[in-house]
Design a protein around this motif. Sequence first.
Motif, short mmCIF file in Angstrom:
data_model
loop_
_atom_site.label_atom_id
_atom_site.label_comp_id
_atom_site.label_asym_id
_atom_site.label_seq_id
_atom_site.Cartn_x
_atom_site.Cartn_y
_atom_site.Cartn_z
N PRO A 5 0.82 -1.23 0.00
CA PRO A 5 0.00 0.00 0.00
C PRO A 5 0.85 1.27 0.00
O PRO A 5 0.50 2.25 -0.64
CB PRO A 5 -0.83 -0.13 1.28
N LYS A 6 1.97 1.24 0.74
CA LYS A 6 2.81 2.43 0.81
C LYS A 6 3.43 2.74 -0.55
O LYS A 6 3.46 3.89 -1.00
CB LYS A 6 3.91 2.23 1.86
N ALA A 7 3.92 1.69 -1.24
CA ALA A 7 4.50 1.89 -2.56
C ALA A 7 3.45 2.36 -3.55
O ALA A 7 3.71 3.21 -4.41
CB ALA A 7 5.16 0.59 -3.04
N SER A 8 2.23 1.80 -3.45
CA SER A 8 1.15 2.21 -4.33
C SER A 8 0.78 3.68 -4.10
O SER A 8 0.54 4.42 -5.05
CB SER A 8 -0.07 1.32 -4.08
N GLY A 9 0.77 4.08 -2.83
CA GLY A 9 0.50 5.48 -2.53
C GLY A 9 1.57 6.41 -3.08
O GLY A 9 1.27 7.50 -3.57
N ARG A 10 2.82 5.98 -3.03
CA ARG A 10 3.89 6.80 -3.57
C ARG A 10 3.77 6.92 -5.09
O ARG A 10 4.05 7.98 -5.67
CB ARG A 10 5.25 6.19 -3.20
N ARG A 11 3.36 5.83 -5.75
CA ARG A 11 3.19 5.90 -7.20
C ARG A 11 2.08 6.88 -7.57
O ARG A 11 2.21 7.66 -8.52
CB ARG A 11 2.88 4.50 -7.75
N ARG A 12 0.98 6.84 -6.81
CA ARG A 12 -0.10 7.79 -7.08
C ARG A 12 0.35 9.22 -6.85
O ARG A 12 0.02 10.12 -7.63
CB ARG A 12 -1.30 7.47 -6.19
N THR A 13 1.12 9.43 -5.76
CA THR A 13 1.62 10.78 -5.49
C THR A 13 2.55 11.26 -6.60
O THR A 13 2.47 12.41 -7.04
CB THR A 13 2.38 10.78 -4.15
N THR A 14 3.42 10.37 -7.07
CA THR A 14 4.33 10.72 -8.16
C THR A 14 3.56 11.09 -9.42
O THR A 14 3.88 12.07 -10.11
CB THR A 14 5.28 9.56 -8.45
N LEU A 19 1.65 15.19 -13.12
CA LEU A 19 0.56 15.83 -13.85
C LEU A 19 0.47 17.31 -13.49
O LEU A 19 0.28 18.17 -14.37
CB LEU A 19 -0.76 15.13 -13.53
N PHE A 20 0.63 17.61 -12.21
CA PHE A 20 0.59 19.01 -11.77
C PHE A 20 1.72 19.81 -12.42
O PHE A 20 1.51 20.94 -12.89
CB PHE A 20 0.72 19.06 -10.25
N ALA A 21 2.93 19.25 -12.47
CA ALA A 21 4.06 19.94 -13.08
C ALA A 21 3.81 20.18 -14.57
O ALA A 21 4.12 21.25 -15.11
CB ALA A 21 5.33 19.13 -12.89
N ALA A 22 3.21 19.18 -15.25
CA ALA A 22 2.92 19.34 -16.68
C ALA A 22 1.90 20.45 -16.90
O ALA A 22 2.05 21.28 -17.82
CB ALA A 22 2.40 18.02 -17.24
N ILE A 23 0.85 20.49 -16.07
CA ILE A 23 -0.15 21.54 -16.19
C ILE A 23 0.46 22.91 -15.94
O ILE A 23 0.15 23.89 -16.64
CB ILE A 23 -1.31 21.28 -15.21
N LEU A 24 1.36 22.98 -14.95
CA LEU A 24 2.02 24.26 -14.65
C LEU A 24 2.85 24.74 -15.83
O LEU A 24 2.81 25.93 -16.20
CB LEU A 24 2.89 24.09 -13.41
N VAL A 25 3.61 23.83 -16.45
CA VAL A 25 4.44 24.20 -17.59
C VAL A 25 3.57 24.67 -18.75
O VAL A 25 3.86 25.70 -19.40
CB VAL A 25 5.33 23.01 -18.01
N VAL A 26 2.51 23.93 -19.05
CA VAL A 26 1.61 24.31 -20.14
C VAL A 26 0.97 25.68 -19.88
O VAL A 26 0.84 26.51 -20.79
CB VAL A 26 0.52 23.23 -20.34
N SER A 27 0.59 25.92 -18.63
CA SER A 27 -0.03 27.21 -18.30
C SER A 27 0.94 28.36 -18.47
O SER A 27 0.57 29.44 -18.97
CB SER A 27 -0.55 27.17 -16.86
N ILE A 28 2.20 28.14 -18.09
CA ILE A 28 3.20 29.20 -18.25
C ILE A 28 3.43 29.49 -19.72
O ILE A 28 3.58 30.66 -20.14
CB ILE A 28 4.51 28.79 -17.55
N ILE A 29 3.45 28.44 -20.54
CA ILE A 29 3.64 28.63 -21.98
C ILE A 29 2.42 29.33 -22.59
O ILE A 29 2.56 30.21 -23.46
CB ILE A 29 3.89 27.27 -22.67
N ALA A 30 1.23 28.97 -22.12
CA ALA A 30 0.01 29.56 -22.68
C ALA A 30 -0.19 31.00 -22.25
O ALA A 30 -0.76 31.80 -23.01
CB ALA A 30 -1.19 28.72 -22.27
N TYR A 31 0.27 31.35 -21.06
CA TYR A 31 0.09 32.71 -20.53
C TYR A 31 1.43 33.27 -20.08
O TYR A 31 1.67 33.48 -18.88
CB TYR A 31 -0.91 32.71 -19.37
#
Length: 422
Positions: A5-14, A19-31
């Motif tokens: 369960p701990k490893a599975s939780g870490r995979r979900r967090t990763t 995904l958050f980092a990708a959205i942030l990069v796309v937003s910076i490029i868009a605006y």
Amino acid sequence: MTGNPKASGRRRTTALLGLFAAILVVSIIAYPDQAFSASLQGLTVWWKYVFPALLPFLILSELLLGYGVVHALGTLLDPLMRNLLRIPGSGGWALALGATIGHPAGARAAAALRKQGLLTRTEAERLLAVSHLSSPVFIVTIVGVGFLHSARLGALLAAVHTVAALAVGLTIRLLSVRSQERETYVPGHPGQPPSGTLPAEPLTKRIITAMQDAHTKDGRAFGKLLGDAVSSSVQTLMMVGGYMIIFSVLVQIIEISRLTSIIQHAALLVTGSTSYGEAVRSAVTGLLEIHLGTYAFGAKSGLSGAFAAAAVAAVLGWGGISSHLQVRSITNDTDLGYMPFVAARLLHAAYSFVLTLAVWEPVSGWLGSAPSFAAGQPPSGTAAAYPQPVIALALLTAVILLMLLLSLGFHRNGAHRSRVKS
């Protein structure tokens, strides 16, 4: 076969963070224009207020560590930790770091004590909740004088911050009074709870010994220590500046996503007023980053008086998700839970908010003229009459003296009980 369960939780967090980092990069490029403007705002606040105010203090803090002064303060707090918070005396060092240097130094010390087996999980989580503090110098010089233009208001916020932290520790202690985790100590380890007998050496001698031992273990000459202190302090401030810039951009992206507008409409439905728009933006900012949050509530929230000061106190108690991420990275290789830490931060914010409102009227006369809650205004007479370093040093000295009196009182009571038993 069931996975870990701990490893599975870490995979979900990763995956979520990726995904958050990708959205942030796309937003910076868009605006790009909005992202640049937000970065510039975060950089301006950091360079104008945070860097010049904290650099001398961080350098002096490193010198205090090298010469064992913080270790001596930790020894001084031993009786207070054992008797008031039911934490072994070794936790005094973490509390001393948090009270002088600020977060995440307290979290780093608490995690180290847990790794060494000096504390149970419950005790380490309680210590983490109490030692995650903003330094008095930061609150007085940056928040008080820099953002709110009142050194006395900064001193009031620092005092409320400390009292609320102790209230959090006492609350957690009462809630976990029946915890049965004592057996998780390493058998025979010096971190085990005292058996009721106090060390033979007087408290004063133990303080001096702790200071000498820490300086001997450090072993650096003054020149080397000063150079390392400057380098480490600048590196720490660069990290703080990076956090402020990236979270400033994140706040701007949240604005673009219209999330704050949704919250404002909800506030309009509940309160029937449209005057809370800037306060909502400030609240979102304070949720993410402590420096930007306190600046926003002090300069741009539209609030004033007791509610503005209480909101700033709540942001200081919460600490911002940016500091939470630092604590999470520090405690990631221990068994300390993150949710108890979040609950403690929420409790600290609530206590700070309520305490500030409770004491505002009695101390309003001492504060003098109403503190400024608008950016760009000159410091009030209060700040000019009492330079911020003097206020910060006086407040820190008062806190240390108060803890000294409490510790000596507990020490004498313990010695008296030992004589009665014998």
